[in-house]
Design an enzyme around this catalytic site. Structure first.
Site, PDB file in Angstrom:
ATOM      1  N   GLU A  67       0.883  -1.160   0.033  1.00  0.00           N
ATOM      2  CA  GLU A  67      -0.115  -0.014  -0.045  1.00  0.00           C
ATOM      3  C   GLU A  67       0.887   1.237  -0.072  1.00  0.00           C
ATOM      4  O   GLU A  67       1.901   1.249   0.755  1.00  0.00           O
ATOM      5  CB  GLU A  67      -1.001  -0.008   1.208  1.00  0.00           C
ATOM      6  CG  GLU A  67      -1.720   0.871   1.386  1.00  0.00           C
ATOM      7  CD  GLU A  67      -2.723   1.113   2.557  1.00  0.00           C
ATOM      8  OE1 GLU A  67      -3.986   1.650   2.371  1.00  0.00           O
ATOM      9  OE2 GLU A  67      -2.591   0.092   3.371  1.00  0.00           O
ATOM     10  N   LYS A 104      -9.276   2.980  -2.472  1.00  0.00           N
ATOM     11  CA  LYS A 104      -9.780   2.431  -1.445  1.00  0.00           C
ATOM     12  C   LYS A 104     -10.944   3.019  -0.948  1.00  0.00           C
ATOM     13  O   LYS A 104     -11.433   4.090  -0.645  1.00  0.00           O
ATOM     14  CB  LYS A 104      -8.637   2.818  -0.452  1.00  0.00           C
ATOM     15  CG  LYS A 104      -8.817   1.721   0.966  1.00  0.00           C
ATOM     16  CD  LYS A 104      -7.580   1.950   1.639  1.00  0.00           C
ATOM     17  CE  LYS A 104      -7.495   1.015   2.960  1.00  0.00           C
ATOM     18  NZ  LYS A 104      -6.601   1.261   3.890  1.00  0.00           N
ATOM     19  N   CYS A 154      -5.685  -3.181   1.387  1.00  0.00           N
ATOM     20  CA  CYS A 154      -5.516  -3.438   2.855  1.00  0.00           C
ATOM     21  C   CYS A 154      -6.839  -3.629   3.547  1.00  0.00           C
ATOM     22  O   CYS A 154      -7.252  -4.852   3.450  1.00  0.00           O
ATOM     23  CB  CYS A 154      -4.878  -2.038   3.426  1.00  0.00           C
ATOM     24  SG  CYS A 154      -4.315  -2.327   5.012  1.00  0.00           S
TER      25      CYS A 154
END
Length: 261
Positions: free
Chosen positions: A41, A111, A145
């Site tokens: 990330e 994200k 993530c």
């Protein structure tokens, strides 16, 4: 398809250093015969992401940061996934981008599940849950993530036909059970491969969990240890996908009409 996942050391941030890390990982991945490299990330900029290195790391999809990544992909004839702070208008996103060996953008994912007050204060959440593209005969998808910790997010990819889910991550200690337990479970229950690339080491009191993992739909997995930089090389086999989906029929046995309120 042979893939490689980079487990990078945190701490030294900045655009130049992160591009050097990426180039070294790309060279090793290409030497190992990988066709695709997955990095952690915000791999362009580095973790922990500080205001001091945010300005030079952030930029749009067609900005100079991504152009540097494109050059590395072309140099090593390698598709790769990198994370970076993406700017678009007045918004800042925690994004991941899949680049072809020719340096072309194949997919960009923002994200959607932001973790904690710090991340929510810095970034705008993405609004597209399933981002896919085709590459070398496989359907590839992207999450980042914290996203993978939501079974609904991974199941949406399974239902949509994703074969390989690419997940740059910044998993911190003591939540290493996410890599060791949840990621293999997500791969099995949604019948796809998951490539989960993490940071390692400690910086500023923040410790990263390592355990970069490639989990298969048949319940098997490969992983790196918690400590130490490394490159995890694994094969994504369409035959394993076919056999696993025939043996474990979660996707076709679903009854979604029972799951909503």
């Amino acid at each position: 398809m042979r893939i490689a996942c980079q487990q990078a050391a945190c701490g030294t941030t900045g655009l130049t250093h992160s591009l050097d890390q990426l180039r070294q990982a790309a060279r090793r991945a290409a030497e190992a015969g990988a066709e695709l490299l997955v990095t952690p990330e915000i791999s362009i900029g580095g973790y922990p992401l500080l205001m001091s290195n945010l300005k030079e790391a952030c930029g749009p999809v067609d900005g100079p940061q991504c152009a540097e990544v494109d050059a590395i992909a072309r140099e090593f004839n390698l598709a790769l996934v990198h994370g970076w702070p993406e700017t678009d208008g007045g918004e800042l996103y925690n994004s991941a981008r899949l680049v072809s060996p020719q340096g072309d953008t194949l997919a960009v994912y923002r994200k959607t599940h932001l973790y904690g007050r710090g991340e929510r204060a810095m970034f705008t959440p993405g609004e597209q849950g399933v981002v896919q593209t085709s590459y070398n005969g496989l359907t590839l998808g992207l999450l980042i993530c914290y996203d993978v910790e939501f079974p609904e997010a991974v199941r949406a990819h399974g239902v949509a036909g994703t074969d390989l889910l690419l997940v740059p991550t910044g998993l911190m200690r003591p939540w290493d059970f996410v890599a060791r337990t949840l990621v293999p479970a997500r791969a099995f229950e949604s019948q796809l491969y998951i490539a989960y690339a993490n940071w390692t080491g400690t910086h500023g009191g923040i410790g990263f969990a390592g355990h970069t993992t490639v989990a298969a739909p048949d319940g098997s997995s490969q992983a790196l240890p918690e400590q130490g930089e490394g490159l995890l090389v694994a094969d994504v086999d369409p035959a394993v996908l076919r056999r696993a989906r025939a043996a474990t029929t979660y996707l076709q046995d679903r009854r979604p009409e029972l799951y909503s309120s």
